[in-house]
Write a protein that holds these residues in place. Structure first.
Motif, mmCIF file in Angstrom:
data_model
loop_
_atom_site.group_PDB
_atom_site.id
_atom_site.type_symbol
_atom_site.label_atom_id
_atom_site.label_comp_id
_atom_site.label_asym_id
_atom_site.label_seq_id
_atom_site.Cartn_x
_atom_site.Cartn_y
_atom_site.Cartn_z
ATOM 1 N N ASN A 141 0.853 -1.189 0.000
ATOM 2 C CA ASN A 141 0.000 0.000 0.000
ATOM 3 C C ASN A 141 0.894 1.246 0.000
ATOM 4 O O ASN A 141 1.339 1.704 1.047
ATOM 5 C CB ASN A 141 -0.915 0.004 1.231
ATOM 6 C CG ASN A 141 -1.888 1.176 1.223
ATOM 7 O OD1 ASN A 141 -2.342 1.588 0.157
ATOM 8 N ND2 ASN A 141 -2.207 1.714 2.385
ATOM 9 N N THR A 146 2.306 10.213 2.218
ATOM 10 C CA THR A 146 2.753 9.325 3.291
ATOM 11 C C THR A 146 3.041 10.068 4.591
ATOM 12 O O THR A 146 3.314 9.440 5.614
ATOM 13 C CB THR A 146 4.034 8.567 2.869
ATOM 14 O OG1 THR A 146 5.080 9.515 2.616
ATOM 15 C CG2 THR A 146 3.788 7.736 1.615
ATOM 16 N N THR A 179 -6.867 0.886 3.343
ATOM 17 C CA THR A 179 -5.889 1.247 2.307
ATOM 18 C C THR A 179 -6.064 2.671 1.792
ATOM 19 O O THR A 179 -5.371 3.078 0.859
ATOM 20 C CB THR A 179 -6.014 0.288 1.109
ATOM 21 O OG1 THR A 179 -7.317 0.436 0.521
ATOM 22 C CG2 THR A 179 -5.825 -1.161 1.546
ATOM 23 N N ASP A 215 1.956 3.579 11.463
ATOM 24 C CA ASP A 215 2.487 3.370 10.123
ATOM 25 C C ASP A 215 2.191 1.967 9.593
ATOM 26 O O ASP A 215 2.537 1.646 8.458
ATOM 27 C CB ASP A 215 3.994 3.642 10.079
ATOM 28 C CG ASP A 215 4.784 2.757 11.044
ATOM 29 O OD1 ASP A 215 4.170 1.897 11.710
ATOM 30 O OD2 ASP A 215 6.002 2.932 11.129
ATOM 31 N N LYS A 216 1.539 1.141 10.418
ATOM 32 C CA LYS A 216 1.121 -0.197 10.004
ATOM 33 C C LYS A 216 -0.312 -0.445 10.477
ATOM 34 O O LYS A 216 -0.753 0.113 11.471
ATOM 35 C CB LYS A 216 2.036 -1.279 10.599
ATOM 36 C CG LYS A 216 3.507 -1.186 10.197
ATOM 37 C CD LYS A 216 3.716 -1.644 8.766
ATOM 38 C CE LYS A 216 5.207 -1.644 8.426
ATOM 39 N NZ LYS A 216 5.457 -2.067 7.021
ATOM 40 N N LEU A 225 -3.332 -3.907 10.547
ATOM 41 C CA LEU A 225 -3.757 -5.244 10.160
ATOM 42 C C LEU A 225 -5.082 -5.124 9.431
ATOM 43 O O LEU A 225 -6.100 -4.775 10.033
ATOM 44 C CB LEU A 225 -3.897 -6.145 11.395
ATOM 45 C CG LEU A 225 -2.623 -6.744 11.977
ATOM 46 C CD1 LEU A 225 -2.947 -7.554 13.231
ATOM 47 C CD2 LEU A 225 -1.933 -7.636 10.952
ATOM 48 N N GLU A 252 -0.914 -7.516 7.182
ATOM 49 C CA GLU A 252 -0.315 -6.273 7.672
ATOM 50 C C GLU A 252 0.086 -5.401 6.493
ATOM 51 O O GLU A 252 0.768 -5.848 5.570
ATOM 52 C CB GLU A 252 0.904 -6.551 8.533
ATOM 53 C CG GLU A 252 1.462 -5.280 9.167
ATOM 54 C CD GLU A 252 2.654 -5.538 10.072
ATOM 55 O OE1 GLU A 252 2.530 -5.317 11.286
ATOM 56 O OE2 GLU A 252 3.707 -5.954 9.548
ATOM 57 N N LEU A 253 -0.364 -4.149 6.527
ATOM 58 C CA LEU A 253 -0.090 -3.207 5.449
ATOM 59 C C LEU A 253 0.542 -1.937 6.001
ATOM 60 O O LEU A 253 0.332 -1.582 7.166
ATOM 61 C CB LEU A 253 -1.390 -2.813 4.729
ATOM 62 C CG LEU A 253 -2.198 -3.897 4.020
ATOM 63 C CD1 LEU A 253 -3.498 -3.291 3.503
ATOM 64 C CD2 LEU A 253 -1.403 -4.496 2.875
ATOM 65 N N ASP A 254 1.283 -1.235 5.138
ATOM 66 C CA ASP A 254 1.673 0.132 5.468
ATOM 67 C C ASP A 254 0.417 0.980 5.530
ATOM 68 O O ASP A 254 -0.483 0.844 4.697
ATOM 69 C CB ASP A 254 2.624 0.680 4.409
ATOM 70 C CG ASP A 254 3.965 -0.047 4.396
ATOM 71 O OD1 ASP A 254 4.406 -0.454 5.480
ATOM 72 O OD2 ASP A 254 4.536 -0.204 3.309
ATOM 73 N N PHE A 255 0.355 1.875 6.515
ATOM 74 C CA PHE A 255 -0.872 2.639 6.762
ATOM 75 C C PHE A 255 -0.564 4.123 6.718
ATOM 76 O O PHE A 255 0.313 4.609 7.422
ATOM 77 C CB PHE A 255 -1.442 2.256 8.135
ATOM 78 C CG PHE A 255 -2.767 2.885 8.441
ATOM 79 C CD1 PHE A 255 -3.903 2.536 7.729
ATOM 80 C CD2 PHE A 255 -2.886 3.824 9.454
ATOM 81 C CE1 PHE A 255 -5.139 3.103 8.017
ATOM 82 C CE2 PHE A 255 -4.112 4.397 9.751
ATOM 83 C CZ PHE A 255 -5.240 4.032 9.033
#
Length: 204
Positions: free
Chosen positions: A1, A77, A127, A154-155, A157, A167-170
């Motif tokens: 992401n 970001t 996302t 920054d992450k 679930l 787990e994704l970058d958030f």
């Protein structure tokens, strides 16, 4: 992401990028109606503030709002404060502002309610660039704590029905639209949370 509005990559490190590409092409020109609307939303007063390491400075409310919008586009970001649009009256532009952001960032904006924020299934907004809480009164402490925690996370679930957690970058930024002042602090909380509150007046 991985959000990027100027150099979008569909595949990053051999993984599919679940962020949606930016759909518009920027063009030079004047936008008087938009600037008038944003002046209403953010205000035009001069704000004074004192940085602990510098002399006192001032900034215009509209310039602060434009900085916020520019960072959404150019540096998606970057962590930004929770933006709260507060007014006891109707027809103040809160809903119009949310729809305007949705038109710009399209699939990367999720307009949710209190129930969606409280739900464990978060695939509908995990996302996204912007999570806009629709006319919410966040009255459950667990939801307040979740928003506060995620605003600097920054992450995340991502939990979709019938699928394993991933787990994704958030990078989501939260915007709250409400008729009541949202209380993000209690006597038990000592951590400092970035919060940007705008008191909206009726549109004329």
């Amino acid at each position: 992401n991985l959000p990027d509005h100027t150099n979008f990559q569909e595949v990053v490190h051999s993984c599919y990028n679940v962020y949606a590409p930016f759909e518009h092409e920027a063009e030079p020109g004047d936008i008087p109606s938009t600037m008038e609307f944003l002046s209403h939303i953010f205000g035009t007063r001069e704000l004074s503030y004192k940085h602990p390491l510098r002399d006192a400075e001032s900034i215009n409310e509209l310039d602060l709002g434009l900085d916020y919008l520019q960072l959404l586009y150019q540096k998606p970001t970057q962590t930004l404060p929770i933006l709260c649009l507060v007014s006891r009256e109707n027809a103040t532009g809160k809903s119009t502002f949310a729809k305007w952001l949705k038109l710009i960032f399209t699939q990367n904006v999720a307009i949710v309610g209190n129930a969606e924020l409280a739900d464990n299934f978060n695939a509908s907004w995990a996302t996204r660039l912007l999570v806009i809480c629709d006319e919410a009164k966040i009255d459950k402490q667990i939801v307040v704590e979740k928003v506060k925690s995620l605003s600097t996370a920054d992450k995340i679930l991502m939990n979709a029905k019938g699928k394993d957690h991933v787990e994704l970058d958030f990078f989501a930024k939260f915007i709250e639209r409400t008729h009541v002042m949202i209380m993000f602090f209690t006597h038990r909380i000592t951590a400092v949370i970035n919060l940007y509150i705008l008191l909206c007046n009726t549109l004329h």
